[in-house]
Design a protein around this motif. Structure first.
Motif, PDB file in Angstrom:
ATOM      1  N   PHE A  33      -2.692   1.341   1.190  1.00 18.83           N
ATOM      2  CA  PHE A  33      -3.137   2.175   0.102  1.00 18.83           C
ATOM      3  C   PHE A  33      -2.308   3.311  -0.005  1.00 18.83           C
ATOM      4  O   PHE A  33      -2.146   4.162   1.122  1.00 18.83           O
ATOM      5  N   TYR A  34      -1.557   3.878  -1.150  1.00 18.27           N
ATOM      6  CA  TYR A  34      -1.196   5.063  -1.092  1.00 18.27           C
ATOM      7  C   TYR A  34      -1.788   6.082  -1.769  1.00 18.27           C
ATOM      8  O   TYR A  34      -2.025   5.986  -3.033  1.00 18.27           O
ATOM      9  N   ALA A  35      -2.099   7.005  -1.063  1.00 17.91           N
ATOM     10  CA  ALA A  35      -2.926   8.340  -1.476  1.00 17.91           C
ATOM     11  C   ALA A  35      -2.128   9.364  -2.139  1.00 17.91           C
ATOM     12  O   ALA A  35      -1.206   9.812  -1.674  1.00 17.91           O
ATOM     13  N   GLU A  36      -2.346   9.645  -3.701  1.00 16.60           N
ATOM     14  CA  GLU A  36      -1.694  10.296  -4.244  1.00 16.60           C
ATOM     15  C   GLU A  36      -2.292  11.896  -4.524  1.00 16.60           C
ATOM     16  O   GLU A  36      -1.471  12.706  -4.609  1.00 16.60           O
ATOM     17  N   GLY A  49      -5.309   6.685  -5.262  1.00 22.83           N
ATOM     18  CA  GLY A  49      -4.233   6.325  -5.398  1.00 22.83           C
ATOM     19  C   GLY A  49      -3.825   4.791  -5.755  1.00 22.83           C
ATOM     20  O   GLY A  49      -4.842   4.314  -6.450  1.00 22.83           O
ATOM     21  N   LYS A  50      -2.704   4.077  -5.097  1.00 22.57           N
ATOM     22  CA  LYS A  50      -2.582   3.015  -5.451  1.00 22.57           C
ATOM     23  C   LYS A  50      -2.584   1.957  -4.519  1.00 22.57           C
ATOM     24  O   LYS A  50      -2.099   2.297  -3.345  1.00 22.57           O
ATOM     25  N   VAL A  51      -3.226   0.602  -4.768  1.00 28.67           N
ATOM     26  CA  VAL A  51      -3.076  -0.475  -3.669  1.00 28.67           C
ATOM     27  C   VAL A  51      -1.601  -0.899  -3.528  1.00 28.67           C
ATOM     28  O   VAL A  51      -1.090  -1.217  -4.456  1.00 28.67           O
ATOM     29  N   ARG A  60      -5.276   0.921  -9.160  1.00 28.05           N
ATOM     30  CA  ARG A  60      -5.442   2.306  -8.740  1.00 28.05           C
ATOM     31  C   ARG A  60      -7.011   2.520  -8.765  1.00 28.05           C
ATOM     32  O   ARG A  60      -7.814   1.973  -9.355  1.00 28.05           O
ATOM     33  N   GLY A  61      -7.476   3.610  -7.823  1.00 25.95           N
ATOM     34  CA  GLY A  61      -8.670   4.020  -7.836  1.00 25.95           C
ATOM     35  C   GLY A  61      -9.018   5.293  -6.573  1.00 25.95           C
ATOM     36  O   GLY A  61      -8.081   5.413  -5.998  1.00 25.95           O
ATOM     37  N   TRP A  62     -10.210   5.330  -6.372  1.00 27.02           N
ATOM     38  CA  TRP A  62     -10.764   5.923  -5.406  1.00 27.02           C
ATOM     39  C   TRP A  62     -11.300   5.190  -4.286  1.00 27.02           C
ATOM     40  O   TRP A  62     -12.035   4.318  -4.316  1.00 27.02           O
TER      41      TRP A  62
END
Length: 77
Positions: A33-36, A49-51, A60-62
């Protein structure tokens, strides 16, 4: 600050940063998971972010930060 993460257990990917926010899907343990960005709701910290791996790649989600750790587990890209 953006960060590469992976899930440490199965975790809900949510539409908002709340345990009451709509459930998008459940991510399996060790999903990349890439946390933005980061957000707080009450006492809870969330990462948006994005899976980056598995069948949900690109979604994308929380996710609640209690269920993620730093670093990728898979070579997603």
């Amino acid at each position: 600050m953006a960060a590469p993460l992976h899930t440490t257990d199965a975790v809900h990917l949510r539409a908002g940063r709340s345990r009451n926010a709509r459930l998008v899907l459940v991510l399996a343990k060790n999903t990349d998971f890439y946390a933005e960005c980061w957000g707080v709701s009450g006492k809870d910290w969330w990462a948006y972010g994005k899976v980056m791996s598995g069948s949900a790649t690109g979604r994308r989600g929380w996710v609640h930060i209690d269920y993620v750790a730093h670093g990728y587990r898979h070579a997603a890209w």
